[in-house]
Design a protein around this motif. Structure first.
Motif, PDB file in Angstrom:
ATOM      1  N   ARG A  15     -45.414 -62.991  20.072  1.00  5.43           N
ATOM      2  CA  ARG A  15     -46.883 -62.605  20.812  1.00  5.43           C
ATOM      3  C   ARG A  15     -46.973 -63.229  22.037  1.00  5.43           C
ATOM      4  O   ARG A  15     -47.253 -62.501  23.038  1.00  5.43           O
ATOM      5  CB  ARG A  15     -48.037 -62.640  19.741  1.00  5.43           C
ATOM      6  N   MET A  16     -46.750 -64.549  22.365  1.00  8.63           N
ATOM      7  CA  MET A  16     -46.637 -65.107  23.588  1.00  8.63           C
ATOM      8  C   MET A  16     -45.660 -64.581  24.457  1.00  8.63           C
ATOM      9  O   MET A  16     -45.847 -64.436  25.687  1.00  8.63           O
ATOM     10  CB  MET A  16     -46.960 -66.714  23.074  1.00  8.63           C
ATOM     11  N   ALA A  17     -44.536 -64.593  23.969  1.00  4.40           N
ATOM     12  CA  ALA A  17     -43.314 -63.922  24.745  1.00  4.40           C
ATOM     13  C   ALA A  17     -43.622 -62.489  25.420  1.00  4.40           C
ATOM     14  O   ALA A  17     -43.643 -62.122  26.326  1.00  4.40           O
ATOM     15  CB  ALA A  17     -42.062 -63.741  23.824  1.00  4.40           C
ATOM     16  N   ILE A  18     -44.333 -61.800  24.517  1.00  4.31           N
ATOM     17  CA  ILE A  18     -44.732 -60.276  24.886  1.00  4.31           C
ATOM     18  C   ILE A  18     -45.859 -60.475  26.145  1.00  4.31           C
ATOM     19  O   ILE A  18     -45.566 -59.922  27.266  1.00  4.31           O
ATOM     20  CB  ILE A  18     -45.175 -59.496  23.797  1.00  4.31           C
ATOM     21  N   GLY A  19     -46.772 -61.209  25.876  1.00  3.13           N
ATOM     22  CA  GLY A  19     -47.740 -61.526  27.125  1.00  3.13           C
ATOM     23  C   GLY A  19     -47.046 -62.119  28.121  1.00  3.13           C
ATOM     24  O   GLY A  19     -47.538 -61.635  29.382  1.00  3.13           O
ATOM     25  N   ASP A  20     -46.503 -63.219  28.079  1.00  4.65           N
ATOM     26  CA  ASP A  20     -45.496 -63.665  29.302  1.00  4.65           C
ATOM     27  C   ASP A  20     -44.955 -62.689  30.103  1.00  4.65           C
ATOM     28  O   ASP A  20     -45.009 -62.593  31.236  1.00  4.65           O
ATOM     29  CB  ASP A  20     -44.881 -64.848  28.840  1.00  4.65           C
ATOM     30  N   ALA A  21     -44.222 -61.750  29.288  1.00  8.34           N
ATOM     31  CA  ALA A  21     -43.455 -60.773  29.844  1.00  8.34           C
ATOM     32  C   ALA A  21     -44.415 -59.681  30.587  1.00  8.34           C
ATOM     33  O   ALA A  21     -44.058 -59.159  31.804  1.00  8.34           O
ATOM     34  CB  ALA A  21     -42.593 -59.888  28.742  1.00  8.34           C
ATOM     35  N   ILE A  22     -45.520 -59.505  30.276  1.00  6.06           N
ATOM     36  CA  ILE A  22     -46.449 -58.343  30.721  1.00  6.06           C
ATOM     37  C   ILE A  22     -47.002 -59.072  32.123  1.00  6.06           C
ATOM     38  O   ILE A  22     -46.985 -58.409  32.932  1.00  6.06           O
ATOM     39  CB  ILE A  22     -47.587 -58.081  29.860  1.00  6.06           C
ATOM     40  N   GLN A  38     -39.934 -52.150  29.559  1.00  6.47           N
ATOM     41  CA  GLN A  38     -39.775 -53.108  30.272  1.00  6.47           C
ATOM     42  C   GLN A  38     -39.970 -54.437  29.902  1.00  6.47           C
ATOM     43  O   GLN A  38     -39.373 -55.410  29.967  1.00  6.47           O
ATOM     44  CB  GLN A  38     -40.265 -52.905  31.586  1.00  6.47           C
ATOM     45  N   VAL A  39     -41.148 -54.309  29.156  1.00  2.57           N
ATOM     46  CA  VAL A  39     -41.903 -55.488  28.490  1.00  2.57           C
ATOM     47  C   VAL A  39     -40.951 -56.273  27.401  1.00  2.57           C
ATOM     48  O   VAL A  39     -40.722 -57.081  27.471  1.00  2.57           O
ATOM     49  CB  VAL A  39     -43.229 -55.466  27.909  1.00  2.57           C
ATOM     50  N   ILE A  40     -40.324 -55.375  26.558  1.00  2.00           N
ATOM     51  CA  ILE A  40     -39.820 -55.848  25.457  1.00  2.00           C
ATOM     52  C   ILE A  40     -38.427 -56.392  25.829  1.00  2.00           C
ATOM     53  O   ILE A  40     -37.849 -57.329  25.050  1.00  2.00           O
ATOM     54  CB  ILE A  40     -39.742 -54.765  24.146  1.00  2.00           C
ATOM     55  N   LYS A  41     -37.952 -55.527  26.911  1.00  2.00           N
ATOM     56  CA  LYS A  41     -36.427 -56.144  27.360  1.00  2.00           C
ATOM     57  C   LYS A  41     -36.752 -57.615  28.032  1.00  2.00           C
ATOM     58  O   LYS A  41     -36.109 -58.552  27.654  1.00  2.00           O
ATOM     59  CB  LYS A  41     -36.065 -55.337  28.455  1.00  2.00           C
ATOM     60  N   ARG A  42     -37.912 -57.658  28.641  1.00  2.00           N
ATOM     61  CA  ARG A  42     -38.042 -59.159  29.231  1.00  2.00           C
ATOM     62  C   ARG A  42     -38.410 -60.149  28.292  1.00  2.00           C
ATOM     63  O   ARG A  42     -37.972 -61.100  28.165  1.00  2.00           O
ATOM     64  CB  ARG A  42     -39.106 -58.743  30.495  1.00  2.00           C
ATOM     65  N   ALA A  43     -39.472 -59.693  27.325  1.00  2.00           N
ATOM     66  CA  ALA A  43     -39.506 -60.643  26.480  1.00  2.00           C
ATOM     67  C   ALA A  43     -38.623 -61.022  25.254  1.00  2.00           C
ATOM     68  O   ALA A  43     -38.714 -61.711  24.304  1.00  2.00           O
ATOM     69  CB  ALA A  43     -40.777 -59.953  25.544  1.00  2.00           C
ATOM     70  N   ARG A  44     -37.470 -60.025  25.278  1.00  2.00           N
ATOM     71  CA  ARG A  44     -36.123 -60.267  24.250  1.00  2.00           C
ATOM     72  C   ARG A  44     -36.678 -59.842  22.840  1.00  2.00           C
ATOM     73  O   ARG A  44     -36.418 -60.827  21.871  1.00  2.00           O
ATOM     74  CB  ARG A  44     -35.564 -61.483  24.550  1.00  2.00           C
ATOM     75  N   VAL A  45     -37.686 -58.964  22.731  1.00  2.00           N
ATOM     76  CA  VAL A  45     -38.059 -58.496  21.442  1.00  2.00           C
ATOM     77  C   VAL A  45     -37.733 -57.137  21.085  1.00  2.00           C
ATOM     78  O   VAL A  45     -37.540 -56.126  22.026  1.00  2.00           O
ATOM     79  CB  VAL A  45     -39.402 -58.860  20.995  1.00  2.00           C
ATOM     80  N   SER A  46     -38.027 -56.741  19.820  1.00  2.00           N
ATOM     81  CA  SER A  46     -37.493 -55.211  19.520  1.00  2.00           C
ATOM     82  C   SER A  46     -38.857 -54.542  19.784  1.00  2.00           C
ATOM     83  O   SER A  46     -39.958 -55.043  19.728  1.00  2.00           O
ATOM     84  CB  SER A  46     -37.006 -55.096  18.220  1.00  2.00           C
ATOM     85  N   ARG A  47     -38.454 -53.163  19.874  1.00  2.00           N
ATOM     86  CA  ARG A  47     -39.729 -52.217  19.807  1.00  2.00           C
ATOM     87  C   ARG A  47     -40.532 -52.359  18.753  1.00  2.00           C
ATOM     88  O   ARG A  47     -41.910 -52.065  18.669  1.00  2.00           O
ATOM     89  CB  ARG A  47     -39.155 -50.736  20.293  1.00  2.00           C
ATOM     90  N   MET A  48     -39.805 -52.336  17.695  1.00  2.00           N
ATOM     91  CA  MET A  48     -40.413 -52.567  16.512  1.00  2.00           C
ATOM     92  C   MET A  48     -41.534 -53.875  16.282  1.00  2.00           C
ATOM     93  O   MET A  48     -42.498 -53.685  15.618  1.00  2.00           O
ATOM     94  CB  MET A  48     -39.429 -52.557  15.204  1.00  2.00           C
ATOM     95  N   SER A  49     -40.887 -54.867  16.786  1.00  2.00           N
ATOM     96  CA  SER A  49     -41.661 -56.026  16.738  1.00  2.00           C
ATOM     97  C   SER A  49     -42.833 -55.966  17.468  1.00  2.00           C
ATOM     98  O   SER A  49     -44.040 -56.284  17.224  1.00  2.00           O
ATOM     99  CB  SER A  49     -41.058 -57.149  17.424  1.00  2.00           C
ATOM    100  N   PHE A  50     -42.540 -55.204  18.871  1.00  2.00           N
ATOM    101  CA  PHE A  50     -44.082 -54.781  19.766  1.00  2.00           C
ATOM    102  C   PHE A  50     -45.030 -54.076  19.096  1.00  2.00           C
ATOM    103  O   PHE A  50     -46.214 -54.484  18.729  1.00  2.00           O
ATOM    104  CB  PHE A  50     -43.495 -54.101  21.091  1.00  2.00           C
TER     105      PHE A  50
END
Length: 181
Positions: A15-22, A38-50
Motif C-alpha cells: 500500500r505504501m509503494a502504491i502511494g509513493d508511486a502516485i 502507470q502507478v502499478i508499473k512504478r510501484a512494481r505491483v500487479s493490477r490485481m494487488s491494486f
C-alpha cells in the motif's frame, strides 16, 4: 471508497509503494492525467494487488494518509490518552512526525488535493478526540485546520522557524480557554 485497513507488514509495504508511486507521478503530471497502469508499473505491483485494496487512485491517496495517521496515533500516545493532543510537547511531536511525510503533504497540497488532507484531519478529530474530550466540535475543527495549515506553511517556507517556536505559537493560540462572549 474501498480501503482495506489491515496493517500487517506485507500489506503495508504494498500500500505504501502504491502511494509513493502516485506521489512520483504527481511530480510529473496532474492527478487527472495519472493512470493506474502507470502507478502499478512504478510501484512494481500487479493490477490485481491494486484492486485488492482500492477502487481508484483517490482511495489509494486517502489510504496512505490513514497509514500515516495510524502511526501518528501509536507513536504520539493518542491511542492510550487522547488528552495529549493539545499539549505543547505533543504539538511539537506532531510537526516533527508529519515532517517525515512532508513530501506527501506538500505534493497533495501543490496538486490541489488539500481536501484529502483536511478531510482526514477533521475525521480524525471527530472520531478519536471529540468522543474523549469535552471540547466543542468547532474548537476541534479550528485546531485541526490551524495545525495542518501551520504545518504546511512551515514546510513550504523550508522550516526556517524552529519547530519548538512553531509549536509554541500554535499552543498559545489554542490553549486559552477564555470565553470570547
Amino acid at each position: 471508497m474501498k480501503i482495506k485497513t489491515e496493517l500487517n507488514n506485507r500489506t503495508l509495504v504494498t500500500r505504501m509503494a502504491i502511494g509513493d508511486a502516485i506521489l512520483d507521478e504527481l511530480q510529473e503530471k496532474e492527478f487527472s492525467k495519472i493512470h493506474i497502469t502507470q502507478v502499478i508499473k512504478r510501484a512494481r505491483v500487479s493490477r490485481m494487488s491494486f484492486y485488492r485494496y482500492y477502487e481508484n487512485l483517490y482511495d489509494a491517496l486517502c489510504d496512505y494518509l490513514n497509514i500515516v495517521v495510524n502511526g501518528y496515533m501509536i507513536e504520539g500516545g493518542e491511542k492510550e490518552d487522547p488528552s495529549v493532543f493539545m499539549r505543547l510537547e505533543h504539538i511539537e511531536f506532531s510537526l516533527n512526525y508529519f515532517d517525515r511525510y512532508a513530501r506527501y503533504f506538500l505534493t497533495l497540497n501543490a496538486n490541489g488535493l488539500y481536501s484529502i488532507l483536511i478531510d482526514a484531519v477533521n475525521e480524525y478529530m471527530m472520531n478519536n478526540i471529540l468522543p474523549q474530550k469535552k471540547l466543542h466540535m468547532y474548537e476541534l475543527y479550528a485546531y485541526a485546520g490551524g495545525l495542518l495549515n501551520s504545518f504546511l506553511k512551515w514546510e513550504e517556507d523550508g522550516k526556517r522557524e524552529d519547530v519548538h517556536n512553531v509549536a509554541l505559537m500554535i499552543y498559545r493560540l489554542f490553549s486559552h480557554q477564555e470565553d470570547a462572549a
